[in-house]
Design a protein around this motif. Sequence first.
Motif, PDB file in Angstrom:
ATOM      1  N   ILE A  77      42.474  78.865  17.959  1.00  0.00           N
ATOM      2  CA  ILE A  77      41.673  77.658  17.765  1.00  0.00           C
ATOM      3  C   ILE A  77      42.149  76.884  16.531  1.00  0.00           C
ATOM      4  O   ILE A  77      42.309  75.655  16.574  1.00  0.00           O
ATOM      5  CB  ILE A  77      40.183  78.021  17.651  1.00  0.00           C
ATOM      6  N   VAL A  78      42.389  77.586  15.432  1.00  0.00           N
ATOM      7  CA  VAL A  78      42.839  76.927  14.203  1.00  0.00           C
ATOM      8  C   VAL A  78      44.222  76.306  14.400  1.00  0.00           C
ATOM      9  O   VAL A  78      44.476  75.181  13.942  1.00  0.00           O
ATOM     10  CB  VAL A  78      42.829  77.914  13.019  1.00  0.00           C
ATOM     11  N   ALA A  79      45.125  76.996  15.084  1.00  0.00           N
ATOM     12  CA  ALA A  79      46.476  76.468  15.295  1.00  0.00           C
ATOM     13  C   ALA A  79      46.438  75.210  16.151  1.00  0.00           C
ATOM     14  O   ALA A  79      47.125  74.221  15.844  1.00  0.00           O
ATOM     15  CB  ALA A  79      47.367  77.524  15.944  1.00  0.00           C
ATOM     16  N   TYR A  80      45.650  75.209  17.226  1.00  0.00           N
ATOM     17  CA  TYR A  80      45.528  74.009  18.047  1.00  0.00           C
ATOM     18  C   TYR A  80      44.915  72.854  17.251  1.00  0.00           C
ATOM     19  O   TYR A  80      45.381  71.721  17.318  1.00  0.00           O
ATOM     20  CB  TYR A  80      44.666  74.263  19.287  1.00  0.00           C
ATOM     21  N   ALA A  81      43.866  73.152  16.499  1.00  0.00           N
ATOM     22  CA  ALA A  81      43.199  72.101  15.723  1.00  0.00           C
ATOM     23  C   ALA A  81      44.144  71.502  14.677  1.00  0.00           C
ATOM     24  O   ALA A  81      44.221  70.273  14.529  1.00  0.00           O
ATOM     25  CB  ALA A  81      41.947  72.662  15.053  1.00  0.00           C
ATOM     26  N   MET A  82      44.864  72.359  13.963  1.00  0.00           N
ATOM     27  CA  MET A  82      45.800  71.854  12.959  1.00  0.00           C
ATOM     28  C   MET A  82      46.919  71.052  13.607  1.00  0.00           C
ATOM     29  O   MET A  82      47.331  70.011  13.094  1.00  0.00           O
ATOM     30  CB  MET A  82      46.385  73.017  12.153  1.00  0.00           C
ATOM     31  N   GLY A  83      47.426  71.546  14.724  1.00  0.00           N
ATOM     32  CA  GLY A  83      48.513  70.839  15.412  1.00  0.00           C
ATOM     33  C   GLY A  83      48.107  69.456  15.867  1.00  0.00           C
ATOM     34  O   GLY A  83      48.825  68.477  15.629  1.00  0.00           O
ATOM     35  N   VAL A  84      46.943  69.365  16.498  1.00  0.00           N
ATOM     36  CA  VAL A  84      46.473  68.063  16.970  1.00  0.00           C
ATOM     37  C   VAL A  84      46.183  67.133  15.790  1.00  0.00           C
ATOM     38  O   VAL A  84      46.542  65.955  15.821  1.00  0.00           O
ATOM     39  CB  VAL A  84      45.219  68.247  17.862  1.00  0.00           C
ATOM     40  N   PHE A  85      45.552  67.664  14.748  1.00  0.00           N
ATOM     41  CA  PHE A  85      45.230  66.838  13.582  1.00  0.00           C
ATOM     42  C   PHE A  85      46.485  66.271  12.937  1.00  0.00           C
ATOM     43  O   PHE A  85      46.588  65.063  12.702  1.00  0.00           O
ATOM     44  CB  PHE A  85      44.424  67.649  12.556  1.00  0.00           C
ATOM     45  N   PHE A  86      47.455  67.132  12.635  1.00  0.00           N
ATOM     46  CA  PHE A  86      48.647  66.652  11.935  1.00  0.00           C
ATOM     47  C   PHE A  86      49.517  65.769  12.814  1.00  0.00           C
ATOM     48  O   PHE A  86      50.142  64.827  12.332  1.00  0.00           O
ATOM     49  CB  PHE A  86      49.452  67.824  11.371  1.00  0.00           C
ATOM     50  N   ILE A 136      51.277  73.563  17.179  1.00  0.00           N
ATOM     51  CA  ILE A 136      50.995  73.611  18.616  1.00  0.00           C
ATOM     52  C   ILE A 136      51.860  74.663  19.296  1.00  0.00           C
ATOM     53  O   ILE A 136      51.385  75.403  20.168  1.00  0.00           O
ATOM     54  CB  ILE A 136      51.177  72.222  19.241  1.00  0.00           C
ATOM     55  N   ILE A 137      53.108  74.791  18.903  1.00  0.00           N
ATOM     56  CA  ILE A 137      53.980  75.821  19.467  1.00  0.00           C
ATOM     57  C   ILE A 137      53.429  77.206  19.136  1.00  0.00           C
ATOM     58  O   ILE A 137      53.402  78.104  19.985  1.00  0.00           O
ATOM     59  CB  ILE A 137      55.430  75.651  18.968  1.00  0.00           C
ATOM     60  N   GLN A 138      52.973  77.393  17.906  1.00  0.00           N
ATOM     61  CA  GLN A 138      52.375  78.666  17.521  1.00  0.00           C
ATOM     62  C   GLN A 138      51.137  78.954  18.366  1.00  0.00           C
ATOM     63  O   GLN A 138      50.928  80.084  18.806  1.00  0.00           O
ATOM     64  CB  GLN A 138      52.003  78.650  16.046  1.00  0.00           C
ATOM     65  N   ALA A 139      50.329  77.946  18.635  1.00  0.00           N
ATOM     66  CA  ALA A 139      49.131  78.132  19.456  1.00  0.00           C
ATOM     67  C   ALA A 139      49.492  78.524  20.877  1.00  0.00           C
ATOM     68  O   ALA A 139      48.821  79.374  21.482  1.00  0.00           O
ATOM     69  CB  ALA A 139      48.295  76.857  19.445  1.00  0.00           C
ATOM     70  N   VAL A 140      50.544  77.943  21.418  1.00  0.00           N
ATOM     71  CA  VAL A 140      50.981  78.299  22.771  1.00  0.00           C
ATOM     72  C   VAL A 140      51.438  79.754  22.816  1.00  0.00           C
ATOM     73  O   VAL A 140      51.116  80.491  23.753  1.00  0.00           O
ATOM     74  CB  VAL A 140      52.095  77.334  23.245  1.00  0.00           C
ATOM     75  N   VAL A 141      52.162  80.184  21.809  1.00  0.00           N
ATOM     76  CA  VAL A 141      52.622  81.579  21.756  1.00  0.00           C
ATOM     77  C   VAL A 141      51.436  82.533  21.660  1.00  0.00           C
ATOM     78  O   VAL A 141      51.377  83.554  22.361  1.00  0.00           O
ATOM     79  CB  VAL A 141      53.598  81.785  20.572  1.00  0.00           C
TER      80      VAL A 141
END
Length: 67
Positions: free
Chosen positions: A10-19, A52-57
């Motif tokens: 959740i944090v990785a997706y949120a950070m990816g979308v935000f940045f 986002i790549i980290q979240a996918v992994v």
Amino acid sequence: MMSQPLLRLIVAYAMGVFFLAESFNPNFWRANIATWNPIVHVFIAMFGVACIIQAVVIHRQLRSQKG
């Protein structure tokens, strides 16, 4: 209680979308030197894509553990 990998997802997706979204905002971070501004936005976008790549992994790892 939420598991740690799910929280990381959740944090990785949120950070990816935000940045990634903020990299298109011209007023996000104004550098003192105006010529650095495009470079800063490119690096912010790259950081967003990396999150986002980290979240996918992480998502794939969670799916493989459940299956």
